[in-house]
Structure formats: C-alpha cells, structure tokens
Design an enzyme around this catalytic site. Structure first.
Site, PDB file in Angstrom:
ATOM      1  N   VAL A 121       0.823  -1.206   0.000  1.00  0.00           N
ATOM      2  CA  VAL A 121       0.000   0.000   0.000  1.00  0.00           C
ATOM      3  C   VAL A 121       0.862   1.264   0.000  1.00  0.00           C
ATOM      4  CG1 VAL A 121      -1.678   1.339   1.339  1.00  0.00           C
ATOM      5  CG2 VAL A 121      -1.977  -1.134   1.091  1.00  0.00           C
ATOM      6  N   GLU A 122       1.938   1.245   0.772  1.00  0.00           N
ATOM      7  CA  GLU A 122       2.746   2.455   0.927  1.00  0.00           C
ATOM      8  C   GLU A 122       3.502   2.833  -0.347  1.00  0.00           C
ATOM      9  OE1 GLU A 122       3.183   4.697   3.184  1.00  0.00           O
ATOM     10  OE2 GLU A 122       2.248   3.898   4.986  1.00  0.00           O
ATOM     11  N   SER A 123       4.151   1.867  -0.997  1.00  0.00           N
ATOM     12  CA  SER A 123       5.057   2.207  -2.092  1.00  0.00           C
ATOM     13  C   SER A 123       4.921   1.317  -3.313  1.00  0.00           C
ATOM     14  CB  SER A 123       6.507   2.137  -1.601  1.00  0.00           C
ATOM     15  OG  SER A 123       6.874   0.788  -1.327  1.00  0.00           O
TER      16      SER A 123
END
Length: 231
Positions: A121-123
C-alpha cells in the site's frame, strides 16, 4: 453490479486475527481484480468509524476502498506503473524484496505478511518512491522517524535493507504501544501515534486513514502465499 448490504464496525481493542477478518470482509471482495470499492463511512459520537455498502443514514459519507498509489517524486512514474511492462517490473521488485522482508521481520519478531501488505500500500514495492512530504522508500519513512532508529543520511531510506530495518522496528514499536492491535497500529503508522491518542485510542476520523487501514488488512493473507514467478 448490485451489492448486498453490509457494514463494518471497528471497536478496539480486538485480536489482530479478528481485525484482519473484518477488514477482509470489507475489502477483499473488491480488491481481487475488480479495482476500487465504493463505500460509505460515518464517525459516531465516540469517534468510531462505521462502514457500509449503502448509506443507511444522513451521517454516512461516500468514500472509496482500494489501492492507494504512493505519491512519488516523478509524476510520470505512476502513469508508467499502469503499463504492462511496468506492472511486471513492480511484480519483480516485490518478489526481489520479499526474502529481505521475511528475514528482517523474523529478526525483529514481526509478521512478514503484515509488513509486505503495508509496503504494498505504501510504495507498491518501489524503493525509489518519495512523497511530497518527504517520506521515502519501501515503507515510506520520514527522515525524522528513521533517525530514531539510527539513520544518518536520508539517502539510506532508498536502500531496501536499511529502510526495512528502520521501518519494521518502527512498526514493532507502534504495535507494542497499541497492545498488538493491528488496526490501531496501522492507523498510527499512517496518521501518527499522537493522532490515535488524540482520538481516544481509536482510528482517527481522517478519510485517508479510514481507507488506509482496511486496505492494508485486506492484503495480509494475500502476502502469506508466495506469488508464482513471472513468465
């Protein structure tokens, strides 16, 4: 497509397996190949979020649950990610970083599947990702946060081994601070520990955080299974 009426209610604290199951019930049906889920959320007087597939009252507001694309330093990067070649590259990057995630997670006593879901989700497994606010690398760490774990140069955050070591230790500290409650831990990772505390140790009523928490939880079981190698 007509969707059955459902709702999701977060009432911390809960065992993380229960939270994951509820997050999956909310999102997995939409995230496995069908894109984003249209849903509604309201915040009750106690500050708890309630999700539903249809607005069941005037307090429900429209939102979306789905993949959160990380902001990056090069605006063209996100467009390239939508191309088949770039998607294959992202899959290769994910497979390349998985052994590191498993090794460092086990070293710090963390669940690798949770870490992989967070990175997803983050990167999107892009170690070069940089947000407009300055969060960097696989786990999108802010330099000030990483310095508490031994970072000396922000460029270290683009080295996967270092980013993972700093980020997993930070995630572990948040998990311990929130009694192993995965949902509150993820809320603190996204919005900050102080934000969770200000909201009475509940998920803050921020639209991004309300999307972020179930999006990560919905990916946990997916990352427990090793993906097949790309052709």
């Amino acid at each position: 497509m007509h969707l059955p009426l459902w709702s999701f209610h977060r009432n911390p604290p809960m065992p993380h397996r229960v939270v994951v199951g509820m997050g999956l019930a909310l999102t997995a049906m939409f995230l496995n190949g069908v894109g984003h889920a249209q849903t509604y959320v309201k915040i009750d007087p106690q500050g708890q979020p309630h999700w539903a597939s249809h607005p069941t009252g005037p307090d429900y507001q429209f939102t979306q649950i789905g993949a959160i694309k990380p902001p990056v330093s090069n605006p063209g990067t996100e467009a390239k990610r939508d191309q088949p070649l770039a998607q294959q590259r992202a899959l290769i990057e994910a497979q390349a970083v998985r052994p590191l995630v498993e090794h460092i997670s086990q070293r710090h006593g963390m669940d690798p599947a949770l870490v992989l879901a967070l990175i997803d989700v983050e990167s999107s497994f892009n170690p070069r990702a940089v947000s407009p606010k300055g969060a960097r690398g696989l786990m999108q760490l802010m330099p000030d946060t990483a310095r508490a774990y031994g970072m000396r140069d922000p460029r270290e955050l683009h080295i996967p081994e270092k980013n993972l070591d700093f980020g997993i230790r930070h995630l572990k500290d948040l998990l311990q601070a929130h009694n192993n409650n995965w949902a509150l831990t993820l809320a603190a990772y996204n919005a900050g520990r102080n934000a969770v505390q200000r909201h009475g140790m509940r998920i803050p009523a921020y639209n991004e955080t309300l999307i972020y928490v179930p999006s990560v939880l919905a990916r946990v079981d997916r990352h427990r299974v090793r993906p097949s190698q790309p052709d």
